[in-house]
Design a protein around this motif. Structure first.
Motif, PDB file in Angstrom:
ATOM      1  N   GLY A 131       0.796  -1.219   0.000  1.00  0.00           N
ATOM      2  CA  GLY A 131       0.000   0.000   0.000  1.00  0.00           C
ATOM      3  C   GLY A 131       0.827   1.266   0.000  1.00  0.00           C
ATOM      4  N   ARG A 132       2.102   1.146   0.375  1.00  0.00           N
ATOM      5  CA  ARG A 132       2.967   2.330   0.429  1.00  0.00           C
ATOM      6  C   ARG A 132       4.104   2.286  -0.571  1.00  0.00           C
ATOM      7  NH1 ARG A 132       0.380   1.548   4.824  1.00  0.00           N
ATOM      8  NH2 ARG A 132      -0.223   3.236   6.236  1.00  0.00           N
ATOM      9  N   GLY A 133       4.176   1.214  -1.323  1.00  0.00           N
ATOM     10  CA  GLY A 133       5.196   1.121  -2.360  1.00  0.00           C
ATOM     11  C   GLY A 133       6.610   1.091  -1.827  1.00  0.00           C
ATOM     12  N   THR A 134       6.799   0.536  -0.632  1.00  0.00           N
ATOM     13  CA  THR A 134       8.118   0.514  -0.002  1.00  0.00           C
ATOM     14  C   THR A 134       8.886  -0.723  -0.452  1.00  0.00           C
ATOM     15  OG1 THR A 134       7.129   1.595   1.922  1.00  0.00           O
ATOM     16  CG2 THR A 134       9.339   0.687   2.186  1.00  0.00           C
ATOM     17  N   GLU A 135       9.867  -0.521  -1.318  1.00  0.00           N
ATOM     18  CA  GLU A 135      10.595  -1.648  -1.898  1.00  0.00           C
ATOM     19  C   GLU A 135      11.309  -2.475  -0.834  1.00  0.00           C
ATOM     20  OE1 GLU A 135      14.227  -2.584  -5.063  1.00  0.00           O
ATOM     21  OE2 GLU A 135      13.393  -0.558  -4.898  1.00  0.00           O
ATOM     22  N   THR A 136      11.969  -1.804   0.105  1.00  0.00           N
ATOM     23  CA  THR A 136      12.721  -2.527   1.132  1.00  0.00           C
ATOM     24  C   THR A 136      11.809  -3.433   1.947  1.00  0.00           C
ATOM     25  OG1 THR A 136      14.266  -0.676   1.297  1.00  0.00           O
ATOM     26  CG2 THR A 136      14.282  -2.278   3.085  1.00  0.00           C
ATOM     27  N   ALA A 137      10.648  -2.904   2.331  1.00  0.00           N
ATOM     28  CA  ALA A 137       9.714  -3.693   3.136  1.00  0.00           C
ATOM     29  C   ALA A 137       9.136  -4.853   2.335  1.00  0.00           C
ATOM     30  CB  ALA A 137       8.596  -2.797   3.661  1.00  0.00           C
TER      31      ALA A 137
END
Length: 316
Positions: free
Chosen positions: A62-68
């Motif tokens: 939902g936040r587009g966080t690649e690392t996560a």
């Protein structure tokens, strides 16, 4: 000189675990983001259960966080689906990760998921979710281009191909190369270049086809591509049932050309009609149409006259 207080990353694991046990999951995630050393020690706790892994994956999509996203997958999360709840019978409800990224308008996260192997033809996902994903793709060209270029169209039900094709034909002109490539790929996947679909615009029920779409938008490179790939310039196909004659028969290419000629931004432009005639269209074609409760037949010349909004000459 007084000794400095020990930092969190230097605490024994037992003490760190005790501190973390008092934190909400969001707090644990924030702690994990402090530095690499803490991340290495906290991540096994953050992703310690399947439920937490799914929760983290849902948050990351939902936040587009690649690392996560990458971290969640490394701890066992699926790149394609994520658990979002249970139904009345207690059965798990899973949704597509690509759907979550598209819904939250995260193009970078959407691309990361594609790069990590996300699919749409997976078990345990309701067909309505796939349909909703396609609806969102069709409304957002930047997502649609990524989806098509990744070769994911063949994973969709064939019934959704036509909508994808019509949306690809509307990719903005400023990305024309991508548009041509995407249309070609969708046709390769099996989309019908002569499909017809309803659309509603300004309270008018219209029926469109791929050829009529590009004629109305004056995209002649796409016109040539569709004709080359099997588009029927003489097509007079019945719309999807239940069928009643449409108010605007734009699914017939020569009819769309007549309307386009009348609405040219710089005055009357015969190019749309001329291109259709050159490709073999019948300028005297007659098809049924409706106006309110009235049923009648219409020809290109009548549709042209009906499409003219003003007979005044435009100023030079």
């Amino acid at each position: 000189m007084a000794k400095s207080a020990p930092s969190l990353e230097n605490l024994p694991q037992e003490l760190l675990d005790l501190i973390i046990s008092w934190l909400l999951l969001a707090g644990v995630a924030h702690l994990c983001a402090c530095n690499k050393n803490l991340a290495m020690r906290v991540q096994p706790i953050l992703f310690g259960t399947a439920k937490r892994v799914d929760h983290a994956m849902k948050w990351a999509c939902g936040r587009g966080t690649e690392t996560a996203v990458r971290a969640a997958i490394s701890y066992g999360a699926s790149a394609s689906t994520v658990l979002v709840g249970t139904d009345n019978q207690g059965e798990p409800i899973r949704t597509l990760t690509l759907y979550l990224a598209a819904k939250q308008q995260q193009p970078d996260g959407f691309q990361v998921l594609i790069d990590l192997g996300a699919r749409v033809d997976v078990d345990g996902v309701r067909p309505s979710i796939v349909t909703e994903l396609v609806d969102r793709l069709c409304a957002k060209p930047r997502f649609l281009v990524r989806f098509i270029k990744a070769g994911l169209v063949p994973q969709l039900p064939e019934s959704l191909y036509d909508g994808i094709l019509l949306a690809a034909l509307n990719i903005p002109k400023d990305d024309n190369t991508a548009c041509l490539e995407c249309v070609d790929r969708v046709l390769d996947a099996g989309a019908d270049p002569n499909c017809v679909q309803y659309r509603y615009r300004t309270n008018k029920r219209e029926i469109i086809s791929p050829l009529s779409t590009v004629i109305l938008s004056r995209r002649w490179d796409l016109f040539d591509l569709l004709v080359r790939r099997g588009g029927d310039i003489k097509m007079v196909r019945d719309p999807p049932r239940p069928y009643t004659p449409p108010l605007c028969s734009f699914h017939v290419p020569i009819m769309a050309a007549a309307a386009s000629m009348a609405t040219a931004p710089d005055g009357v432009d015969p190019e749309p009609v001329q291109r259709c005639i050159d490709a073999g269209a019948d300028i005297n074609l007659t098809i049924p149409s409706t106006w309110g409760d009235y049923f009648y037949f219409i020809m290109p010349v009548l549709l042209y006259l009906n499409s003219v909004t003003s007979w005044e000459e435009k100023a030079e």
